[in-house]
Design a protein around this motif. Sequence first.
Motif, PDB file in Angstrom:
ATOM      1  N   ILE A   1       0.843  -1.203   0.000  1.00  0.00           N
ATOM      2  CA  ILE A   1       0.000   0.000   0.000  1.00  0.00           C
ATOM      3  C   ILE A   1       0.876   1.251   0.000  1.00  0.00           C
ATOM      4  O   ILE A   1       0.622   2.201  -0.746  1.00  0.00           O
ATOM      5  CB  ILE A   1      -0.933  -0.001   1.230  1.00  0.00           C
ATOM      6  N   HIS A   2       1.922   1.240   0.826  1.00  0.00           N
ATOM      7  CA  HIS A   2       2.839   2.380   0.897  1.00  0.00           C
ATOM      8  C   HIS A   2       3.556   2.578  -0.440  1.00  0.00           C
ATOM      9  O   HIS A   2       3.715   3.712  -0.924  1.00  0.00           O
ATOM     10  CB  HIS A   2       3.843   2.140   2.023  1.00  0.00           C
ATOM     11  N   ARG A   3       3.973   1.484  -1.056  1.00  0.00           N
ATOM     12  CA  ARG A   3       4.661   1.560  -2.353  1.00  0.00           C
ATOM     13  C   ARG A   3       3.754   2.185  -3.399  1.00  0.00           C
ATOM     14  O   ARG A   3       4.167   3.029  -4.199  1.00  0.00           O
ATOM     15  CB  ARG A   3       5.085   0.151  -2.777  1.00  0.00           C
ATOM     16  N   CYS A   4       2.483   1.774  -3.378  1.00  0.00           N
ATOM     17  CA  CYS A   4       1.506   2.300  -4.339  1.00  0.00           C
ATOM     18  C   CYS A   4       1.260   3.795  -4.100  1.00  0.00           C
ATOM     19  O   CYS A   4       1.264   4.603  -5.037  1.00  0.00           O
ATOM     20  CB  CYS A   4       0.200   1.517  -4.222  1.00  0.00           C
ATOM     21  N   GLY A   5       1.045   4.175  -2.829  1.00  0.00           N
ATOM     22  CA  GLY A   5       0.818   5.577  -2.499  1.00  0.00           C
ATOM     23  C   GLY A   5       1.997   6.447  -2.888  1.00  0.00           C
ATOM     24  O   GLY A   5       1.832   7.564  -3.404  1.00  0.00           O
ATOM     25  N   ARG A   6       3.193   5.924  -2.678  1.00  0.00           N
ATOM     26  CA  ARG A   6       4.408   6.672  -3.024  1.00  0.00           C
ATOM     27  C   ARG A   6       4.506   6.883  -4.535  1.00  0.00           C
ATOM     28  O   ARG A   6       4.867   7.974  -4.995  1.00  0.00           O
ATOM     29  CB  ARG A   6       5.629   5.907  -2.503  1.00  0.00           C
ATOM     30  N   MET A   7       4.193   5.845  -5.310  1.00  0.00           N
ATOM     31  CA  MET A   7       4.252   5.982  -6.773  1.00  0.00           C
ATOM     32  C   MET A   7       3.264   7.035  -7.273  1.00  0.00           C
ATOM     33  O   MET A   7       3.582   7.834  -8.158  1.00  0.00           O
ATOM     34  CB  MET A   7       3.975   4.629  -7.441  1.00  0.00           C
ATOM     35  N   ILE A   8       2.055   7.026  -6.710  1.00  0.00           N
ATOM     36  CA  ILE A   8       1.025   7.979  -7.138  1.00  0.00           C
ATOM     37  C   ILE A   8       1.439   9.411  -6.827  1.00  0.00           C
ATOM     38  O   ILE A   8       1.380  10.302  -7.687  1.00  0.00           O
ATOM     39  CB  ILE A   8      -0.323   7.653  -6.456  1.00  0.00           C
ATOM     40  N   LEU A   9       1.897   9.641  -5.598  1.00  0.00           N
ATOM     41  CA  LEU A   9       2.216  11.008  -5.181  1.00  0.00           C
ATOM     42  C   LEU A   9       3.522  11.505  -5.801  1.00  0.00           C
ATOM     43  O   LEU A   9       3.689  12.707  -6.029  1.00  0.00           O
ATOM     44  CB  LEU A   9       2.248  11.086  -3.658  1.00  0.00           C
ATOM     45  N   ARG A  10       4.426  10.607  -6.112  1.00  0.00           N
ATOM     46  CA  ARG A  10       5.645  11.024  -6.817  1.00  0.00           C
ATOM     47  C   ARG A  10       5.331  11.401  -8.266  1.00  0.00           C
ATOM     48  O   ARG A  10       5.979  12.279  -8.836  1.00  0.00           O
ATOM     49  CB  ARG A  10       6.698   9.910  -6.765  1.00  0.00           C
ATOM     50  N   LYS A  11       4.361  10.724  -8.835  1.00  0.00           N
ATOM     51  CA  LYS A  11       3.937  11.090 -10.189  1.00  0.00           C
ATOM     52  C   LYS A  11       3.266  12.469 -10.153  1.00  0.00           C
ATOM     53  O   LYS A  11       3.452  13.281 -11.072  1.00  0.00           O
ATOM     54  CB  LYS A  11       2.984  10.039 -10.748  1.00  0.00           C
ATOM     55  N   ALA A  12       2.484  12.742  -9.106  1.00  0.00           N
ATOM     56  CA  ALA A  12       1.868  14.060  -8.947  1.00  0.00           C
ATOM     57  C   ALA A  12       2.941  15.136  -8.814  1.00  0.00           C
ATOM     58  O   ALA A  12       2.807  16.242  -9.363  1.00  0.00           O
ATOM     59  CB  ALA A  12       0.953  14.068  -7.730  1.00  0.00           C
ATOM     60  N   LEU A  13       4.023  14.806  -8.114  1.00  0.00           N
ATOM     61  CA  LEU A  13       5.148  15.738  -7.974  1.00  0.00           C
ATOM     62  C   LEU A  13       5.820  15.970  -9.324  1.00  0.00           C
ATOM     63  O   LEU A  13       6.146  17.103  -9.692  1.00  0.00           O
ATOM     64  CB  LEU A  13       6.154  15.178  -6.966  1.00  0.00           C
TER      65      LEU A  13
ATOM     66  N   ILE B   1       1.901  19.054  -7.127  1.00  0.00           N
ATOM     67  CA  ILE B   1       2.215  19.350  -5.729  1.00  0.00           C
ATOM     68  C   ILE B   1       3.669  19.821  -5.652  1.00  0.00           C
ATOM     69  O   ILE B   1       4.467  19.529  -6.552  1.00  0.00           O
ATOM     70  CB  ILE B   1       1.999  18.119  -4.813  1.00  0.00           C
ATOM     71  N   LYS B   2       3.987  20.530  -4.572  1.00  0.00           N
ATOM     72  CA  LYS B   2       5.345  21.069  -4.430  1.00  0.00           C
ATOM     73  C   LYS B   2       6.304  20.084  -3.786  1.00  0.00           C
ATOM     74  O   LYS B   2       7.493  20.070  -4.086  1.00  0.00           O
ATOM     75  CB  LYS B   2       5.305  22.354  -3.586  1.00  0.00           C
ATOM     76  N   LYS B   3       5.792  19.287  -2.854  1.00  0.00           N
ATOM     77  CA  LYS B   3       6.640  18.356  -2.121  1.00  0.00           C
ATOM     78  C   LYS B   3       5.987  16.980  -2.081  1.00  0.00           C
ATOM     79  O   LYS B   3       4.769  16.860  -2.135  1.00  0.00           O
ATOM     80  CB  LYS B   3       6.883  18.859  -0.690  1.00  0.00           C
ATOM     81  N   ASP B   4       6.827  15.967  -1.962  1.00  0.00           N
ATOM     82  CA  ASP B   4       6.349  14.586  -1.866  1.00  0.00           C
ATOM     83  C   ASP B   4       6.072  14.256  -0.396  1.00  0.00           C
ATOM     84  O   ASP B   4       7.018  14.152   0.397  1.00  0.00           O
ATOM     85  CB  ASP B   4       7.408  13.635  -2.431  1.00  0.00           C
ATOM     86  N   PRO B   5       4.810  14.103  -0.005  1.00  0.00           N
ATOM     87  CA  PRO B   5       4.490  13.834   1.398  1.00  0.00           C
ATOM     88  C   PRO B   5       4.922  12.455   1.881  1.00  0.00           C
ATOM     89  O   PRO B   5       4.867  12.158   3.078  1.00  0.00           O
ATOM     90  CB  PRO B   5       2.964  13.981   1.453  1.00  0.00           C
ATOM     91  N   THR B   6       5.351  11.584   0.958  1.00  0.00           N
ATOM     92  CA  THR B   6       5.757  10.228   1.348  1.00  0.00           C
ATOM     93  C   THR B   6       7.265  10.121   1.569  1.00  0.00           C
ATOM     94  O   THR B   6       7.749   9.067   1.964  1.00  0.00           O
ATOM     95  CB  THR B   6       5.364   9.209   0.261  1.00  0.00           C
ATOM     96  N   GLU B   7       7.992  11.208   1.324  1.00  0.00           N
ATOM     97  CA  GLU B   7       9.462  11.137   1.305  1.00  0.00           C
ATOM     98  C   GLU B   7      10.060  10.548   2.576  1.00  0.00           C
ATOM     99  O   GLU B   7      10.971   9.714   2.531  1.00  0.00           O
ATOM    100  CB  GLU B   7      10.036  12.536   1.063  1.00  0.00           C
ATOM    101  N   PHE B   8       9.581  10.972   3.735  1.00  0.00           N
ATOM    102  CA  PHE B   8      10.164  10.506   4.996  1.00  0.00           C
ATOM    103  C   PHE B   8       9.229   9.553   5.749  1.00  0.00           C
ATOM    104  O   PHE B   8       9.440   9.283   6.934  1.00  0.00           O
ATOM    105  CB  PHE B   8      10.505  11.708   5.880  1.00  0.00           C
ATOM    106  N   ALA B   9       8.219   9.053   5.062  1.00  0.00           N
ATOM    107  CA  ALA B   9       7.270   8.139   5.716  1.00  0.00           C
ATOM    108  C   ALA B   9       7.942   6.800   6.014  1.00  0.00           C
ATOM    109  O   ALA B   9       8.865   6.378   5.314  1.00  0.00           O
ATOM    110  CB  ALA B   9       6.055   7.934   4.823  1.00  0.00           C
ATOM    111  N   TYR B  10       7.480   6.126   7.040  1.00  0.00           N
ATOM    112  CA  TYR B  10       8.048   4.832   7.419  1.00  0.00           C
ATOM    113  C   TYR B  10       6.938   3.908   7.915  1.00  0.00           C
ATOM    114  O   TYR B  10       5.848   4.363   8.276  1.00  0.00           O
ATOM    115  CB  TYR B  10       9.101   5.004   8.517  1.00  0.00           C
ATOM    116  N   LEU B  11       7.230   2.634   7.916  1.00  0.00           N
ATOM    117  CA  LEU B  11       6.269   1.632   8.364  1.00  0.00           C
ATOM    118  C   LEU B  11       6.672   1.124   9.740  1.00  0.00           C
ATOM    119  O   LEU B  11       7.795   0.634   9.920  1.00  0.00           O
ATOM    120  CB  LEU B  11       6.217   0.460   7.376  1.00  0.00           C
TER     121      LEU B  11
END
Length: 403
Positions: free
Chosen positions: A145-157, A162-172
Amino acid sequence: MKGHFYRRGCTCKKKNCSCGSKWAFVIDIGIDPVTGKRKQKTKSGFPTKKEAEVAAAAIIHELEQGFYIEESCQTFADFAKEWLPIYSEAKNVKPGTIRVRLHEIGKLLPYFGQLKLKDITPKRYQECLNDLKDKGLADSTREGIHRCGRMILRKALEYELIKKDPTEFAYLKKDKKTIEQLEEEEIPKFLEKEDLALFLKTAKEHGLEHDYLAFLILSYSGIRGGELIALKWKDIDFVNHTISITKTLYNPSNNPLNYQLVTPKTRKSRRKIIVDEEVIDALKEHKQVQEKVIERLGKAYCNQDFIFARMQRYHGYPIVIKNIRDRMKRLLRIAGLNEDLTPHSLRHTHTSLLAEAGVSLEQIMDRLGHTDDQITKNVYLHITQEMKKEASQKFGELMRSLR
């Protein structure tokens, strides 16, 4: 740069406002390339004029430096719909992968679905991951799920939505596990050689239509279940005793008529496997039986050259993975073996027996169609480690016998 500051919604119309309205600004941010008209940026909600001026100055600085981005008001749900076909085409992914991504997007929608992309903050994203853990989702599921969310939001970046990737420093978050738990996870379940012999004997004596052949090939070749049911007679070289793996069968609905033949899992998965004479003999025997069925049914048999074709209803159409799983569970129960084992367990069994026979890890990986697979490595190391212990014990016994 043109612009002005004002109190938004002020009702008292006094120089020293007493109605408590907030400060806002309007500044020019360039020309709309489509309409040719000037574009303006408006932002409000500042307690003081000074704060509004600071925020405006930051935007003006970004404009002057050439890295200003006008963040999108598009929702996460809408962009995720746009992203999926882009991802599919760019990566040339298989239908099964798309199905997984849809499932993962579905897990993210309750958190971000109606949120604007620009409103998904690092804090909100991290809270989503934490909540998924609190709901009891497995580590591997949350990783997907995290991998998928990261791909989507990085594509938005990438698309400057968007200005920044909100997943950049996220962790599980993960629970600390005991050594016993780690060992149990790292080494998948498989059959010892004596149990495999019993299982195949049971399949031969109690198996239903084509059970013995299916499990014999899975055990003696290590191919995947989807590769097995996609096999056609043209993939068999009876002279050189080889099986060519060129495709896999995808049928998530288990509908006999609704299947797809797709390319194997990876490029390395396209391979030619040499198999034992016992497998070739079993294939020859099955071919003779199948030819008699085809002759008897005539046009009622939809001959598409599948080896594991239905002999009852939907004659000639390929069987499905569920059929293989159910048949294996039945035979394991009859044999008194672990019913939690699956057709994929026979792939790990093949790895373990090759390792025990002294075949190198590189040869095993090539046979299985892997470029790099940690589970296969773990099985190999587990078996070879036991063999090293045995060698050490034999050496010690030899030396003690000389005293």
